[in-house]
Design a protein around this motif. Structure first.
Motif, PDB file in Angstrom:
ATOM      1  N   MET A 118       0.847  -1.265   0.452  1.00  0.00           N
ATOM      2  CA  MET A 118       0.124   0.127  -0.004  1.00  0.00           C
ATOM      3  C   MET A 118       1.522   1.276   0.145  1.00  0.00           C
ATOM      4  O   MET A 118       0.621   2.090  -0.206  1.00  0.00           O
ATOM      5  N   GLY A 119       1.880   1.282  -0.126  1.00  0.00           N
ATOM      6  CA  GLY A 119       2.742   1.973   0.424  1.00  0.00           C
ATOM      7  C   GLY A 119       3.218   3.176   1.777  1.00  0.00           C
ATOM      8  O   GLY A 119       3.429   3.964   1.539  1.00  0.00           O
ATOM      9  N   GLY A 120       2.615   2.794   2.255  1.00  0.00           N
ATOM     10  CA  GLY A 120       2.847   3.460   4.378  1.00  0.00           C
ATOM     11  C   GLY A 120       1.376   2.442   4.628  1.00  0.00           C
ATOM     12  O   GLY A 120       0.500   2.112   4.259  1.00  0.00           O
ATOM     13  N   TYR A 121       1.730   3.148   5.765  1.00  0.00           N
ATOM     14  CA  TYR A 121       0.100   2.605   6.904  1.00  0.00           C
ATOM     15  C   TYR A 121      -0.789   3.876   5.996  1.00  0.00           C
ATOM     16  O   TYR A 121      -0.708   4.493   5.765  1.00  0.00           O
ATOM     17  N   THR A 122      -2.320   3.426   7.115  1.00  0.00           N
ATOM     18  CA  THR A 122      -3.559   4.012   5.942  1.00  0.00           C
ATOM     19  C   THR A 122      -3.677   5.056   7.149  1.00  0.00           C
ATOM     20  O   THR A 122      -4.673   5.832   6.860  1.00  0.00           O
ATOM     21  N   PHE A 123      -3.450   5.194   8.005  1.00  0.00           N
ATOM     22  CA  PHE A 123      -2.887   6.472   9.303  1.00  0.00           C
ATOM     23  C   PHE A 123      -2.001   7.076   9.281  1.00  0.00           C
ATOM     24  O   PHE A 123      -1.108   6.345   9.193  1.00  0.00           O
ATOM     25  N   ASP A 124      -2.761   8.167  10.149  1.00  0.00           N
ATOM     26  CA  ASP A 124      -1.306   9.576   9.803  1.00  0.00           C
ATOM     27  C   ASP A 124      -0.554   8.737  11.160  1.00  0.00           C
ATOM     28  O   ASP A 124      -1.444   8.395  12.031  1.00  0.00           O
ATOM     29  N   ILE A 125       0.991   9.367  10.978  1.00  0.00           N
ATOM     30  CA  ILE A 125       1.540   9.027  11.954  1.00  0.00           C
ATOM     31  C   ILE A 125       2.397   9.690  12.667  1.00  0.00           C
ATOM     32  O   ILE A 125       2.699  11.163  11.801  1.00  0.00           O
ATOM     33  N   VAL A 126       1.566  10.481  13.729  1.00  0.00           N
ATOM     34  CA  VAL A 126       2.591  11.340  14.198  1.00  0.00           C
ATOM     35  C   VAL A 126       3.574  11.948  14.027  1.00  0.00           C
ATOM     36  O   VAL A 126       4.663  11.096  15.014  1.00  0.00           O
TER      37      VAL A 126
END
Length: 107
Positions: free
Chosen positions: A99-107
């Motif tokens: 997917m090219g990364g997580y589906t949620f924001d990483i703070v």
């Protein structure tokens, strides 16, 4: 127990053992803790010979606590060699990569 575990996984995975990073990490951590325990016991024994057991009470206490904690980590790693969530972790990693990364924001 360590030799049996290593032999078991070498037989099970053969040349693919190099791909089994979770297994390698657990075995490495067991070896590291065993080595550290040997060093702590050796150092404490040396202090007991030099100072006497009564005067080395602090070093003995440190050694006992460290070895107890290391022993628990070793048992936990042995258990995790058999029962773990490795397949789920690999699936998550593969999907996240696809997917090219997580589906949620990483703070």
């Amino acid at each position: 127990a360590l030799a049996r575990a290593i032999e078991k996984f070498l037989i099970k995975y053969k040349n693919k053992i190099w791909e089994m990073e979770f297994v390698q990490r657990r075995i490495a951590n067991i070896v590291i803790d065993l080595y550290a325990m040997i060093c702590a016991i050796s150092r404490t024994t040396s202090m007991m010979k030099t100072k006497g057991a009564e005067k080395a009470e602090h070093e003995i206490q440190i050694c006992e606590v460290f070895c107890n904690r290391a022993s628990r980590r070793i048992r936990r790693n042995f258990k995790a060699l058999e029962k773990n969530d490795d397949d789920q972790m690999k699936a998550i990693a593969n999907r996240t990569y696809t997917m090219g990364g997580y589906t949620f924001d990483i703070v």
